[in-house]
Design a protein around this motif. Structure first.
Motif: not given
Length: 306
Positions: A96-113
């Motif tokens: 349901y989402v674009t691959s682009a959004f998936t990429g940004v969400s994975m980059a957000a891992v660092a901001l959680f960590v």
């Protein structure tokens, strides 16, 4: 007691390799979803990886534990939230989402960590320099992907898909912190345990949600086998080694590389146009990584960190 992070040249090479591997994962998973429903893609991926890792573990003598009974709940937590839950969330969301959004969400891992590690992991304090480095790196990912990061697919379930992507990123962040705080364990045994526990969660859910697994064509089986062998079995072991030695904050640098490699694979393998933002985005990402890990780089090249 958790020791301070030990970042070496080997750590940098493993993080670079993980970025390369995971950069192509979403492309392969998207292709696999054309042959199997999402939870069976996740189940096939983690199940195949578990079989491979258990075989390697047994060949090495099956070593793993000197843990107390109180460590089992933490190990189960790591298994569920570092593999089972994010695999299901991402496989479902990619419908349901674009691959682009998936990429940004994975980059957000660092901001959680980063904030979690500040409070729970010795030697991982959230300094101003480190925080600025991570923000610069994240801005590089946003520049790379551009407006496509927030473009809509038009699906009525897109909003839930985006939440699932961010929830997966949160799972990776939290599980990295808990994984770092586990007692000393053999890394292959620990990898096998996380995949076994994860399989016990994902496979029954796939049965309940989708019924018996379909028999995909040879191409579909090959794609799921590839997902299980490289970005799951192999990369899961590398991830554990990096987190246990260099720490979860250093490990999270991988997630800035994933969108970068995704673009490279798209250009070289899928014939996609090269984004004009590629050079600027790469400079921002590398600058952010260098700033956030300045002390480790100085130690690596023989200088004293200031």
């Amino acid at each position: 007691m958790t020791s301070a992070p030990d970042i070496t040249l080997k750590s940098w090479l493993m993080v670079a390799l993980l970025g390369l591997i995971w950069g192509g994962t979403f492309m392969v998973q998207k292709l696999a979803l054309g042959h199997m429903p999402p939870f069976w893609v996740a189940a096939g991926r983690i199940g195949f990886a578990a079989v491979i890792t258990i075989a390697v573990w047994q060949l090495r003598g099956g070593r793993m534990f000197t843990t107390e009974a109180t460590d089992w709940p933490r190990l189960a937590f790591v298994s569920i939230f570092s593999a089972a839950v994010p695999f299901m969330f991402l496989a479902w969301a990619q419908q349901y989402v674009t691959s682009a959004f998936t990429g940004v969400s994975m980059a957000a891992v660092a901001l959680f960590v980063l904030p979690l590690a500040h409070f729970f992991v010795p030697g991982e304090r959230m300094t101003l320099r480190r925080t600025l480095g991570f923000l610069i790196g994240f801005s590089g990912v946003v520049v790379l992907i551009g407006p496509a990061a927030f473009a809509s697919t038009g699906s009525p379930l897109e909003g839930y898909g985006r939440i699932a992507c961010l929830a997966a990123a949160c799972c990776y962040g939290v599980s990295s912190i808990v994984l770092r705080k586990l007692p000393p364990l053999d890394p292959v045994g620990l990898s096998a345990a996380t995949l076994i526990f994860g399989s016990f969660v994902v496979i029954p859910i796939a049965f309940v949600q989708h019924g018996l697994p379909p028999m995909p064509p040879l191409e579909g089986l090959a794609l799921v086998a590839l997902l299980g062998l490289v970005p799951t079995a192999g990369a899961n072991l590398l991830r554990i080694v990096v987190i246990r030695s260099a720490g979860p904050v250093f490990m999270s640098l991988t997630n800035y590389q994933v969108p970068l490699w995704s673009v490279v694979f798209g250009v070289t393998l899928m014939g996609e146009p090269l984004p004009g933002s590629m050079i600027w985005a790469t400079l921002l990402i590398l600058s952010g990584v260098a700033l956030s890990q300045l002390g480790a780089l100085q130690r690596l090249f023989g200088s004293k960190a200031t």
